[in-house]
Write a protein that holds these residues in place. Structure first.
Motif, PDB file in Angstrom:
ATOM      1  N   LYS A 130      52.944  82.068  -3.007  1.00  0.00           N
ATOM      2  CA  LYS A 130      52.623  83.483  -2.842  1.00  0.00           C
ATOM      3  C   LYS A 130      51.996  83.747  -1.476  1.00  0.00           C
ATOM      4  O   LYS A 130      52.306  84.757  -0.825  1.00  0.00           O
ATOM      5  CB  LYS A 130      51.675  83.931  -3.966  1.00  0.00           C
ATOM      6  CG  LYS A 130      51.216  85.382  -3.868  1.00  0.00           C
ATOM      7  CD  LYS A 130      52.384  86.350  -3.928  1.00  0.00           C
ATOM      8  CE  LYS A 130      51.898  87.792  -3.818  1.00  0.00           C
ATOM      9  NZ  LYS A 130      53.012  88.752  -3.766  1.00  0.00           N
ATOM     10  N   LEU A 163      47.627  86.648  -8.025  1.00  0.00           N
ATOM     11  CA  LEU A 163      49.023  86.624  -7.614  1.00  0.00           C
ATOM     12  C   LEU A 163      49.752  87.942  -7.831  1.00  0.00           C
ATOM     13  O   LEU A 163      50.891  88.104  -7.366  1.00  0.00           O
ATOM     14  CB  LEU A 163      49.772  85.511  -8.369  1.00  0.00           C
ATOM     15  CG  LEU A 163      49.228  84.093  -8.204  1.00  0.00           C
ATOM     16  CD1 LEU A 163      50.118  83.098  -8.924  1.00  0.00           C
ATOM     17  CD2 LEU A 163      49.120  83.731  -6.728  1.00  0.00           C
ATOM     18  N   THR A 171      55.001  91.221  -5.943  1.00  0.00           N
ATOM     19  CA  THR A 171      55.283  90.184  -6.941  1.00  0.00           C
ATOM     20  C   THR A 171      56.208  90.763  -8.010  1.00  0.00           C
ATOM     21  O   THR A 171      55.820  91.664  -8.757  1.00  0.00           O
ATOM     22  CB  THR A 171      53.993  89.664  -7.587  1.00  0.00           C
ATOM     23  OG1 THR A 171      53.219  88.967  -6.611  1.00  0.00           O
ATOM     24  CG2 THR A 171      54.299  88.702  -8.728  1.00  0.00           C
ATOM     25  N   CYS A 195      57.877  90.534 -11.347  1.00  0.00           N
ATOM     26  CA  CYS A 195      57.663  89.862 -12.630  1.00  0.00           C
ATOM     27  C   CYS A 195      58.912  90.039 -13.495  1.00  0.00           C
ATOM     28  O   CYS A 195      59.285  91.166 -13.827  1.00  0.00           O
ATOM     29  CB  CYS A 195      56.448  90.453 -13.328  1.00  0.00           C
ATOM     30  SG  CYS A 195      54.923  90.373 -12.347  1.00  0.00           S
ATOM     31  N   SER A 232      52.771  95.902  -9.620  1.00  0.00           N
ATOM     32  CA  SER A 232      53.806  94.869  -9.641  1.00  0.00           C
ATOM     33  C   SER A 232      55.062  95.381 -10.344  1.00  0.00           C
ATOM     34  O   SER A 232      54.990  95.836 -11.488  1.00  0.00           O
ATOM     35  CB  SER A 232      53.301  93.617 -10.367  1.00  0.00           C
ATOM     36  OG  SER A 232      52.224  93.028  -9.681  1.00  0.00           O
TER      37      SER A 232
END
Length: 389
Positions: free
Chosen positions: A190, A251, A256, A258, A277
């Protein structure tokens, strides 16, 4: 079924159709786009079009190319070779065995076939996950654009791979899942993505094994790690949930992505909303491998950025994203058709970092389009027509 429209060359072209879908909130009857050198220079009524060679696609609709935000093209050669009826663990074991037995040549041919299927079904942008590193060549020569995610798992932090542009693709990194990667590995991956910045992808809250390991530090995955003398005592477990675990590790953020998020409660969804996210839904794969779907209405209520992915041909029969749109519409009839369309276009482009190039038809955006000619079409039923027509 939608199909991709690729501009023929650098000379100006006017692409016209009965309906021009600029985005989920803007539809123009008898509309067109002007494309020059691969970019849109005009999007509006055909009666006002500027100069250029006219390409009339017919009475259907022109729209942005679809965005498949999560797939595994290097598994395309596994199509029809695995059984999904014996559970997720059995499927994973089959996948590894069959993949390793096929060899790189067959897997590479599968990648090429998968690229053709994506383009033929209207996809122009992909977020592809690779563990073997064999997709870069075929993808960058395919006419597609997107993100090449190199995926890692385990305890060992790999050498500092380049995270950069690679032709029409951006190269980035992915952690496999919270239970298959140590906190040190996931944090290192990350951090490299943040440095550039680039999107980071991770399978999250998908399986029973993941839940047992993250929430109780037990189950088949804990036994597997212990049998290989892998110490996970400093992984910060147990945690309330996989989503909470990623949040504890710092994170979660707007870059990011998901993937799946099948097992998430309202507290998890609130964490994802706070972190901004995006979440990638893979509904057909989820039903095949886990016999369940995410709580999509609750995700929408939380205001999450939802996008769509097909996952791989190891678990589903086609890479046609419209099939996932249709499944969502069937299983969640309360979701507005234009919201599903937005998942497959604007939201996917945003999740992959391409919001300024794909997902809409507007001046400055990519001239890669998608055309669909449903059997029954009106402005009132336009969005649902593309996957019910």
């Amino acid at each position: 079924m939608p199909r991709s429209v690729l501009p023929a060359g650098d000379a100006p072209e006017i692409h016209r159709a009965g309906f021009l879908v600029c985005d989920a909130d803007s539809v123009i009857e008898n509309g067109c786009v002007r494309i020059e050198r691969g970019r849109i220079t005009y999007a509006g009524p055909f009666t006002q079009h500027p100069d250029g060679r006219i390409v009339d696609h017919g009475p259907g609709l022109l729209m942005p190319a679809l965005v498949n935000a999560h797939t595994h093209l290097e598994l395309s050669a596994l199509k029809g070779r695995l059984s999904v009826t014996e559970g997720f663990e059995s499927w994973v074991r089959q996948l590894l065995s069959v993949r390793d037995g096929l060899g790189l040549d067959a897997l590479t041919q599968g990648v090429l076939s998968g690229c053709r299927e994506l383009i033929e079904s209207g996809t122009g942008v992909v977020g592809d996950i690779s563990t073997l590193g064999i997709v870069a060549g075929p993808l960058t020569n395919s006419g597609l654009s997107g993100v090449l995610f190199r995926e890692y798992l385990g305890n060992t932090v790999p050498p500092d791979d380049e995270v950069d542009a690679h032709g029409s693709f951006v190269r980035s990194l992915a952690g496999h899942a919270p239970h298959t990667g140590s906190p040190n590995l996931l944090a290192a991956l990350k951090q490299r993505c943040r440095k550039h910045p680039r999107p980071f992808s991770i399978h999250l809250a998908e399986s029973d094994d993941e839940m047992a390991f993250i929430t109780r530090s037990e189950g088949p995955w804990a036994e597997f790690l212990t049998s290989r003398s892998i110490d996970f005592s400093d992984w910060g477990l147990p945690a309330r949930s996989p989503v909470q675990h990623l949040d504890n590790l710092g994170l979660l953020d707007e870059n990011t992505l998901c993937v799946h998020v099948l097992r998430a409660d309202h507290r998890d969804l609130a964490l994802l909303r706070q972190a901004r996210s995006p979440v990638c839904l893979c509904p057909r794969s989820n039903l095949a491998l886990h016999q369940r779907l995410p709580d999509v209405p609750a995700m929408i209520d939380q205001g999450l950025c939802l996008c769509l992915g097909t996952d791989s041909l190891a678990s589903i029969p086609t890479l046609n994203l419209v099939d996932d749109m249709a499944l969502l519409a069937h299983r969640f009839p309360g979701i507005a058709p234009k919201a599903i369309f937005r998942m497959a276009t604007e939201n996917g482009a945003r999740a992959l970092g391409f919001a300024d190039r794909f997902g809409r038809l507007a001046p400055g955006y990519s001239g890669v389009l998608c055309y669909a000619d449903p059997a029954f079409l009106s402005k009132q039923t336009l969005f649902e027509s593309m996957y019910h027509g």
